[in-house]
Scaffold this motif. Sequence first.
Motif, PDB file in Angstrom:
ATOM      1  N   GLN A  50      25.913  50.316  32.280  1.00 38.84           N
ATOM      2  CA  GLN A  50      26.122  49.485  31.583  1.00 38.84           C
ATOM      3  C   GLN A  50      25.898  48.935  30.166  1.00 38.84           C
ATOM      4  O   GLN A  50      26.751  48.018  29.424  1.00 38.84           O
ATOM      5  CB  GLN A  50      26.271  47.963  32.956  1.00 38.84           C
ATOM      6  N   LEU A  51      24.244  48.453  30.642  1.00 42.45           N
ATOM      7  CA  LEU A  51      23.841  48.598  28.936  1.00 42.45           C
ATOM      8  C   LEU A  51      24.365  49.496  27.714  1.00 42.45           C
ATOM      9  O   LEU A  51      24.284  48.863  26.286  1.00 42.45           O
ATOM     10  CB  LEU A  51      22.521  48.157  28.959  1.00 42.45           C
ATOM     11  N   VAL A  52      24.503  50.119  28.618  1.00 41.50           N
ATOM     12  CA  VAL A  52      25.352  51.135  26.787  1.00 41.50           C
ATOM     13  C   VAL A  52      27.100  51.475  26.801  1.00 41.50           C
ATOM     14  O   VAL A  52      27.117  51.883  25.735  1.00 41.50           O
ATOM     15  CB  VAL A  52      24.437  52.587  26.890  1.00 41.50           C
ATOM     16  N   GLN A  53      27.467  50.781  27.762  1.00 42.60           N
ATOM     17  CA  GLN A  53      29.228  51.371  27.306  1.00 42.60           C
ATOM     18  C   GLN A  53      30.081  50.575  26.112  1.00 42.60           C
ATOM     19  O   GLN A  53      29.309  49.067  25.909  1.00 42.60           O
ATOM     20  CB  GLN A  53      30.233  50.477  28.694  1.00 42.60           C
ATOM     21  N   PRO A  54      31.042  50.776  25.767  1.00 45.72           N
ATOM     22  CA  PRO A  54      31.548  50.012  24.793  1.00 45.72           C
ATOM     23  C   PRO A  54      32.002  48.336  25.382  1.00 45.72           C
ATOM     24  O   PRO A  54      32.448  48.219  26.747  1.00 45.72           O
ATOM     25  CB  PRO A  54      32.530  51.250  24.429  1.00 45.72           C
ATOM     26  N   LYS A  55      31.826  47.725  24.478  1.00 43.15           N
ATOM     27  CA  LYS A  55      32.463  46.546  25.213  1.00 43.15           C
ATOM     28  C   LYS A  55      33.522  45.937  24.442  1.00 43.15           C
ATOM     29  O   LYS A  55      34.251  45.028  24.652  1.00 43.15           O
ATOM     30  CB  LYS A  55      31.504  45.511  24.074  1.00 43.15           C
ATOM     31  N   HIS A  56      34.089  46.609  23.398  1.00 42.69           N
ATOM     32  CA  HIS A  56      35.382  46.141  22.402  1.00 42.69           C
ATOM     33  C   HIS A  56      36.311  47.497  22.839  1.00 42.69           C
ATOM     34  O   HIS A  56      36.228  48.474  22.340  1.00 42.69           O
ATOM     35  CB  HIS A  56      34.704  45.956  21.423  1.00 42.69           C
ATOM     36  N   PHE A  57      37.373  46.794  23.149  1.00 49.04           N
ATOM     37  CA  PHE A  57      38.675  47.993  23.230  1.00 49.04           C
ATOM     38  C   PHE A  57      39.591  47.744  22.040  1.00 49.04           C
ATOM     39  O   PHE A  57      40.330  46.892  21.976  1.00 49.04           O
ATOM     40  CB  PHE A  57      39.217  48.158  24.868  1.00 49.04           C
ATOM     41  N   CYS A  58      40.311  49.143  21.993  1.00 48.92           N
ATOM     42  CA  CYS A  58      41.657  48.318  20.921  1.00 48.92           C
ATOM     43  C   CYS A  58      42.715  48.780  21.574  1.00 48.92           C
ATOM     44  O   CYS A  58      43.820  48.214  21.016  1.00 48.92           O
ATOM     45  CB  CYS A  58      41.671  49.802  19.804  1.00 48.92           C
ATOM     46  N   GLY A  59      43.106  50.102  23.224  1.00 53.17           N
ATOM     47  CA  GLY A  59      44.166  49.735  23.373  1.00 53.17           C
ATOM     48  C   GLY A  59      44.119  48.970  24.437  1.00 53.17           C
ATOM     49  O   GLY A  59      42.836  48.101  25.020  1.00 53.17           O
ATOM     50  N   HIS A  60      45.161  48.502  25.374  1.00 45.85           N
ATOM     51  CA  HIS A  60      45.462  47.688  26.234  1.00 45.85           C
ATOM     52  C   HIS A  60      46.066  48.255  27.893  1.00 45.85           C
ATOM     53  O   HIS A  60      46.167  47.441  28.952  1.00 45.85           O
ATOM     54  CB  HIS A  60      46.202  46.198  26.177  1.00 45.85           C
ATOM     55  N   VAL A  61      46.461  49.941  27.741  1.00 46.90           N
ATOM     56  CA  VAL A  61      47.042  49.887  28.711  1.00 46.90           C
ATOM     57  C   VAL A  61      45.983  50.961  29.446  1.00 46.90           C
ATOM     58  O   VAL A  61      45.885  52.196  28.972  1.00 46.90           O
ATOM     59  CB  VAL A  61      48.504  50.519  28.468  1.00 46.90           C
ATOM     60  N   ILE A  62      46.431  50.842  30.535  1.00 49.86           N
ATOM     61  CA  ILE A  62      45.263  51.888  31.188  1.00 49.86           C
ATOM     62  C   ILE A  62      46.366  52.875  32.283  1.00 49.86           C
ATOM     63  O   ILE A  62      46.604  52.371  33.295  1.00 49.86           O
ATOM     64  CB  ILE A  62      44.421  51.153  32.568  1.00 49.86           C
ATOM     65  N   ASN A  63      45.710  53.324  32.373  1.00 46.97           N
ATOM     66  CA  ASN A  63      46.860  55.013  33.233  1.00 46.97           C
ATOM     67  C   ASN A  63      46.042  55.147  34.189  1.00 46.97           C
ATOM     68  O   ASN A  63      45.618  56.164  34.981  1.00 46.97           O
ATOM     69  CB  ASN A  63      46.955  56.071  32.206  1.00 46.97           C
ATOM     70  N   HIS A  64      46.048  54.109  36.054  1.00 45.67           N
ATOM     71  CA  HIS A  64      45.393  53.923  36.551  1.00 45.67           C
ATOM     72  C   HIS A  64      46.086  53.405  37.002  1.00 45.67           C
ATOM     73  O   HIS A  64      46.359  51.762  37.341  1.00 45.67           O
ATOM     74  CB  HIS A  64      43.956  54.364  36.556  1.00 45.67           C
ATOM     75  N   PHE A  65      45.453  53.222  38.832  1.00 44.64           N
ATOM     76  CA  PHE A  65      46.060  52.241  39.974  1.00 44.64           C
ATOM     77  C   PHE A  65      45.323  51.253  39.742  1.00 44.64           C
ATOM     78  O   PHE A  65      45.590  49.522  39.445  1.00 44.64           O
ATOM     79  CB  PHE A  65      45.920  52.644  41.280  1.00 44.64           C
ATOM     80  N   SER A  66      43.643  51.582  39.459  1.00 45.44           N
ATOM     81  CA  SER A  66      42.498  50.252  39.382  1.00 45.44           C
ATOM     82  C   SER A  66      41.588  50.822  37.785  1.00 45.44           C
ATOM     83  O   SER A  66      42.176  51.160  37.278  1.00 45.44           O
ATOM     84  CB  SER A  66      41.622  50.424  40.040  1.00 45.44           C
ATOM     85  N   CYS A  67      40.843  50.111  37.763  1.00 49.08           N
ATOM     86  CA  CYS A  67      39.868  49.643  37.060  1.00 49.08           C
ATOM     87  C   CYS A  67      38.924  50.805  36.467  1.00 49.08           C
ATOM     88  O   CYS A  67      37.955  50.936  36.988  1.00 49.08           O
ATOM     89  CB  CYS A  67      38.725  48.447  36.596  1.00 49.08           C
ATOM     90  N   GLU A  68      39.246  52.546  37.116  1.00 52.79           N
ATOM     91  CA  GLU A  68      38.759  53.203  36.331  1.00 52.79           C
ATOM     92  C   GLU A  68      37.737  53.048  35.754  1.00 52.79           C
ATOM     93  O   GLU A  68      38.307  53.595  34.356  1.00 52.79           O
ATOM     94  CB  GLU A  68      39.532  54.813  37.029  1.00 52.79           C
ATOM     95  N   LEU A  69      36.473  53.571  35.776  1.00 53.68           N
ATOM     96  CA  LEU A  69      35.969  53.390  33.784  1.00 53.68           C
ATOM     97  C   LEU A  69      36.382  54.517  32.907  1.00 53.68           C
ATOM     98  O   LEU A  69      36.350  54.679  31.872  1.00 53.68           O
ATOM     99  CB  LEU A  69      34.042  53.158  33.961  1.00 53.68           C
ATOM    100  N   GLN A  70      36.081  55.820  33.507  1.00 53.28           N
ATOM    101  CA  GLN A  70      36.495  56.854  33.054  1.00 53.28           C
ATOM    102  C   GLN A  70      37.961  56.638  32.143  1.00 53.28           C
ATOM    103  O   GLN A  70      38.300  57.174  30.883  1.00 53.28           O
ATOM    104  CB  GLN A  70      36.767  58.047  33.888  1.00 53.28           C
ATOM    105  N   ALA A  71      38.804  56.139  32.752  1.00 47.99           N
ATOM    106  CA  ALA A  71      40.181  55.828  32.381  1.00 47.99           C
ATOM    107  C   ALA A  71      39.869  54.886  31.143  1.00 47.99           C
ATOM    108  O   ALA A  71      40.324  54.663  29.986  1.00 47.99           O
ATOM    109  CB  ALA A  71      41.069  55.155  32.777  1.00 47.99           C
ATOM    110  N   VAL A  72      39.435  53.801  31.545  1.00 46.99           N
ATOM    111  CA  VAL A  72      39.135  52.522  30.498  1.00 46.99           C
ATOM    112  C   VAL A  72      37.850  52.658  29.430  1.00 46.99           C
ATOM    113  O   VAL A  72      38.498  52.885  28.580  1.00 46.99           O
ATOM    114  CB  VAL A  72      38.200  51.149  31.219  1.00 46.99           C
ATOM    115  N   LEU A  73      37.174  53.769  28.810  1.00 50.58           N
ATOM    116  CA  LEU A  73      36.242  53.798  28.284  1.00 50.58           C
ATOM    117  C   LEU A  73      37.474  55.228  27.129  1.00 50.58           C
ATOM    118  O   LEU A  73      37.298  55.315  25.915  1.00 50.58           O
ATOM    119  CB  LEU A  73      35.831  55.415  28.875  1.00 50.58           C
ATOM    120  N   GLU A  74      39.289  55.309  27.524  1.00 52.16           N
ATOM    121  CA  GLU A  74      39.565  56.000  26.562  1.00 52.16           C
ATOM    122  C   GLU A  74      40.391  55.412  25.665  1.00 52.16           C
ATOM    123  O   GLU A  74      40.663  55.088  24.621  1.00 52.16           O
ATOM    124  CB  GLU A  74      40.697  56.509  27.190  1.00 52.16           C
ATOM    125  N   LEU A  75      39.821  54.134  26.351  1.00 46.78           N
ATOM    126  CA  LEU A  75      40.517  52.575  25.400  1.00 46.78           C
ATOM    127  C   LEU A  75      39.479  52.352  23.882  1.00 46.78           C
ATOM    128  O   LEU A  75      40.035  50.776  23.550  1.00 46.78           O
ATOM    129  CB  LEU A  75      41.133  51.378  26.156  1.00 46.78           C
TER     130      LEU A  75
END
Length: 309
Positions: free
Chosen positions: A160-185
Motif C-alpha cells: 500500500q505504501l508504494v502504490q500510486p495514489k493518483h489516477f487519470c482514468g476512472h473506468v476499471i474493466n473488472h467486476f471488482s477493484c482488482e488492484l492489477q486492473a486499478v494500477l492500469e489507471l
Amino acid sequence: MEVDNETLVTEFILVGIFHHPEAQTAFFCLLLIVYLVTLMGNGLIIVLIMADPLLHTPMYFFLNNLSFLDICYSSSSVPQVLARSFAKKPTISLNSCLAQGYVSIFLGITECLLLAVMAYDRFAAICNPLCYSLIMSGKVCIQLAAFSWVSAFLLTVIRQLVQPKHFCGHVINHFSCELQAVLELACSDTSFSELVNLVTALLVLVAPFIFIIVTYVLIGQAVLHIRSAQGRNKALSTCSSHLAVVSIFYGTAMFMYMRPQSKSFSDKDKLISMFYGFITPVLNPLIYSLRNKDVQGALKRTIRRTVLH
C-alpha cells in the motif's frame, strides 16, 4: 494541468459485464448461488470443527482458519458485485475501491501462506507420525496461523505504501477493484510499484508453491513405505483434497500476478481472476467435506445430538 486531472478522479466505474446486458441476470443468479454456498459450506465446517471434539486436531484447526478466511475473502468483493450488477452506472468511490483491493490482497496473501502451512502439517503427520503431536502442538499451530495472518498484513501495508495514489482514468474493466486492473489507471510511473508487487508475488506465491511441491514429493515417498492399503488411502485422501485447492488457487493467482503488467485487462483476465476470488472459496468446503469421512462423521454426530436434544 496533470495534477488537476489526477485530483478529479474520486470514483471509478466498474465495467464488469456491463457490455453484455443479456448475461447480467444469469451472472447475478450464478454469483448469488456461489456466494450463498460459500457462506453455508464454510460456515458449516467452522461449526462442525468447533462443536465436535474429534475434530480438535491441527489439521482441522488450519481448515477452520481457511474456512473463516474464505468467508471473509468472498465477502470482501461479492456483495459489492451483486449490488452493482444491474446499476446503469456501477460506480465506487476511490477510497472504497482501494480499501476493497487491499483487503482482497491481504486475504489472498494469507491464503497463500496458510495453504503452505497446511502442507507442512500433512508432512509432519505422514512423515513423522510418532512425533506429530510434539511437532504440531497447540502452541505451534497458533504460532503458524498467526504468522500467516500477520505476515500477510505487513506485506499488504508495504504494498500500500508504494502504490500510486493518483489516477487519470476512472473506468476499471473488472467486476471488482482488482488492484492489477486499478494500477492500469495510474498517472505516475508504476515501475517501482510493479517491482514491489513482483517481489511480493515471489515471496507469497512462488516460494510457498515450491515448498508445497517439495513437501508433497517427500510425502509421496513416505506413502510408498506405508504397508497397509487403508493407511495409504487415508493419507492420499487428505493430501489430494489439499492439492486440489492448491492447484486451483495458486495456478490462477500465479497466472495473474507473475506476468508483466499489461495496459489492458481483458475479459479472459476477468474470468481467470474469478477462480481465486469467487470459485476457490466455494470449492474448499466441497472438496474437504465430500471426500472426508471425519467431517461426514462430525456432521452425522452433530445432527444426532441436535435431534436428541
